[in-house]
Design an enzyme around this catalytic site. Structure first.
Site, short mmCIF file in Angstrom:
data_model
loop_
_atom_site.label_atom_id
_atom_site.label_comp_id
_atom_site.label_asym_id
_atom_site.label_seq_id
_atom_site.Cartn_x
_atom_site.Cartn_y
_atom_site.Cartn_z
N PHE A 117 0.86 -1.18 0.00
CA PHE A 117 0.00 0.00 0.00
C PHE A 117 0.90 1.23 0.00
O PHE A 117 1.78 1.36 0.85
CB PHE A 117 -0.90 -0.04 1.24
CG PHE A 117 -1.94 1.04 1.25
CD1 PHE A 117 -3.02 0.99 0.39
CD2 PHE A 117 -1.83 2.11 2.11
CE1 PHE A 117 -3.97 1.99 0.39
CE2 PHE A 117 -2.79 3.12 2.12
CZ PHE A 117 -3.86 3.05 1.26
N ASP B 45 3.45 -4.37 9.57
CA ASP B 45 2.21 -3.62 9.40
C ASP B 45 1.07 -4.64 9.43
O ASP B 45 1.06 -5.60 8.64
CB ASP B 45 2.26 -2.87 8.06
CG ASP B 45 0.99 -2.07 7.80
OD1 ASP B 45 -0.10 -2.55 8.17
OD2 ASP B 45 1.09 -0.98 7.20
N TYR C 52 -9.78 0.78 11.63
CA TYR C 52 -11.03 1.02 10.89
C TYR C 52 -11.35 -0.08 9.88
O TYR C 52 -12.38 -0.03 9.23
CB TYR C 52 -11.06 2.40 10.22
CG TYR C 52 -9.88 2.72 9.32
CD1 TYR C 52 -9.77 2.17 8.05
CD2 TYR C 52 -8.90 3.61 9.74
CE1 TYR C 52 -8.71 2.48 7.23
CE2 TYR C 52 -7.82 3.93 8.92
CZ TYR C 52 -7.73 3.36 7.67
OH TYR C 52 -6.66 3.67 6.87
N LYS C 53 -10.46 -1.07 9.73
CA LYS C 53 -10.74 -2.17 8.81
C LYS C 53 -11.42 -3.29 9.60
O LYS C 53 -12.58 -3.16 9.98
CB LYS C 53 -9.45 -2.60 8.11
CG LYS C 53 -8.94 -1.51 7.15
CD LYS C 53 -7.58 -1.77 6.55
CE LYS C 53 -7.15 -0.59 5.67
NZ LYS C 53 -5.72 -0.56 5.40
N ARG D 137 -11.71 -6.64 -5.52
CA ARG D 137 -11.28 -7.06 -4.19
C ARG D 137 -12.49 -7.24 -3.28
O ARG D 137 -13.37 -6.38 -3.23
CB ARG D 137 -10.36 -5.96 -3.65
CG ARG D 137 -9.48 -6.35 -2.52
CD ARG D 137 -8.55 -5.19 -2.16
NE ARG D 137 -9.31 -4.10 -1.57
CZ ARG D 137 -8.85 -3.31 -0.59
NH1 ARG D 137 -7.64 -3.49 -0.12
NH2 ARG D 137 -9.59 -2.35 -0.11
C1 LIG Z 1 -5.11 0.72 5.26
C2 LIG Z 1 -3.63 0.78 5.21
C3 LIG Z 1 -2.96 1.93 5.63
C4 LIG Z 1 -3.72 3.13 6.06
O1 LIG Z 1 -2.90 4.20 6.41
P1 LIG Z 1 -3.54 5.53 6.99
O2 LIG Z 1 -2.39 6.24 7.55
O3 LIG Z 1 -4.57 5.12 8.00
O4 LIG Z 1 -4.20 6.25 5.87
C5 LIG Z 1 -1.57 1.90 5.62
N1 LIG Z 1 -0.89 0.81 5.22
C6 LIG Z 1 -1.51 -0.30 4.79
C7 LIG Z 1 -0.72 -1.49 4.36
C8 LIG Z 1 -2.91 -0.35 4.77
O5 LIG Z 1 -3.53 -1.45 4.35
#
Ligand SMILES: *Cc1c(COP(=O)(O)O)cnc(C)c1O
Length: 412
Positions: free
Chosen positions: A126, A197, A222-223, A371
């Site tokens: 991401f 992460d 939030y997920k 997805r």
């Molecule tokens: C959802 C997600 C984020 C979200 O980052 P924010 O700082 O909350 O916007 C970061 N890294 C990964 C791998 C994610 O899946």
């Protein structure tokens, strides 16, 4: 064996987590398969939000910092999250955004390994993870460097030059799950600090950071933890590193004595030091509702259901939508994937839009990925059946070709 609706219903009858579904607000007739992007709302969040706004903020005002324990919320929720990710009490705080926490974590990792200058990242991760570390490295100066590798290249690229290995356990697009124990062991044998992460792991599968001997970790709420839009993320630091290293965003909440209002920064003890500034209390309070629900669940049961949901979805798409040009992107072995399934299709975007219009909410990730996230707390096996039936109908009728499904929106 042909899979049937009866089969799906039978799986629901046997599901030990079936009673959790009623604890979430779900739209009638809609099948929500996007809990890997924004988790569904726990019904109890409404009452909690009203209480915090009307009573705590509205009536107790400033006194709430003590009276309603606002000040210790990051630690209190952090300890609850710790129990879900195999961390100890006092090793996690719930605070800030994932990206901000990643900045702190990687900066700490580099300080813990001062003779090395390379941060190893997965290029296809991401993007915010890459952007944040690129920003940090730019701040630190020319001798620091980001090295990108994909998962088949990790072994060759994790060597004695690498200070920090920072990887996401479950890939946001493919759903591929990395072997946290093996990679941590390998990287630490080369003298690297390892940061995980857990954005697509926390609340999606059992995680055991301390068993893996992870150094630091971050993740969002939030997920799969159903904390609400933009709810605060979390950061873990193993106890063995506490009080040995200072994070760079040294705000007053991380100070040893915030209410002494001293001129100079003095890092607080333990995990408190990972805090920076005043927290979004409304958001934190609501996030706790989602975390509390997850804490009621046996994570082995959750994983078993997640694997069965994703397997049923793959099997049904291949049974019902064969010949329409979908290829499975996620690992076929359920042990090797998280709680989501990705298929590739050249017309992925309009197909996802047509699915949403038909009440099956998944999402599209460029360039061609459809997805679907499966949340074992509120998705049922019957949901999976109906989702695939609507999917088949869209492909048979070619409804995805309608112009309204081919207009790009800002958020996909
Ligand atoms: C959802 C997600 C984020 C979200 O980052 P924010 O700082 O909350 O916007 C970061 N890294 C990964 C791998 C994610 O899946």
């Amino acid at each position: 064996m042909t899979l049937t609706l009866e089969h799906a219903r039978k799986l629901d009858t046997w599901d030990p987590l079936a009673n959790m579904r009623d604890k979430f607000a779900l739209n009638t007739g809609e099948i929500y398969l996007d809990g890997n992007s924004l988790g569904a709302m726990p019904k109890a969040a409404v009452k909690r939000a009203a209480e915090v706004v009307e009573n705590e903020w509205g009536k107790s005002l400033i006194q709430s910092w003590n009276k309603h324990q606002w000040f210790s919320l990051p630690q209190r929720i952090g300890d609850k999250i710790a129990s879900l990710i195999g961390a100890g009490q006092g090793e996690v705080v719930c605070t800030d955004a994932t990206g901000i926490n990643l900045y702190k974590a990687v900066a700490c990792g580099l300080k813990l390994n001062p003779s090395r200058k390379v941060v190893l990242l997965e290029g296809s991760n991401f993007p915010t993870n890459n952007y944040i570390v690129q920003g940090l490295v730019k701040q630190l100066g020319d001798d620091y460097e980001v090295r990108f590798a994909e998962d088949h290249e990790f072994d060759d690229n994790i060597d004695e030059s690498v200070a920090v290995v920072c990887l996401t356990q479950v890939h946001y697009k493919s759903g591929r799950k990395l072997d946290m124990d093996a990679i941590t062991r390998h990287a630490q044998s080369k003298g690297c600090i390892v940061i995980w992460d857990l954005c697509h792991s926390a609340g999606a599968l059992p995680v055991n950071l301390n068993q893996a001997n992870a150094d630091l970790a971050v993740g969002c709420t939030y997920k799969y933890l159903n904390g609400g839009p933009g709810s605060p993320a979390f950061i873990f630091m193993a106890k063995r590193h506490h009080n040995k290293v200072e994070q760079p965003l040294s705000g007053w909440w991380g100070h040893q004595a915030p209410f002494d209002f001293k001129r100079d920064y003095q890092a607080g003890q333990g995990i408190n030091q990972l805090l920076t500034g005043t927290q979004g209390i409304l958001s934190l309070a609501v996030a706790e509702v989602g975390v509390d629900l997850m804490c009621q669940v046996d994570m082995q049961q959750l994983r078993a259901k997640s694997q069965k949901l994703t397997q049923l979805f793959i099997d049904l798409v291949e049974q019902e939508c064969a010949g329409y040009g979908f290829s499975l992107v996620s690992p076929r072995d359920p042990e090797l994937r998280g709680s989501q399934v990705a298929f590739a299709h050249e017309h992925g975007y309009p197909i996802v839009q047509a699915l949403i219009a038909a009440g099956v909410v998944g999402d599209f990730r460029a360039p061609d990925i459809l997805r679907f996230g499966f949340a074992p707390l509120y998705n049922s096996y019957e949901d999976v059946w109906h989702a695939v039936q609507r999917f088949k109908d869209i492909m048979q009728s070619q409804r995805w070709q309608q112009p309204e499904f081919n207009q790009r929106h800002a958020v996909t």
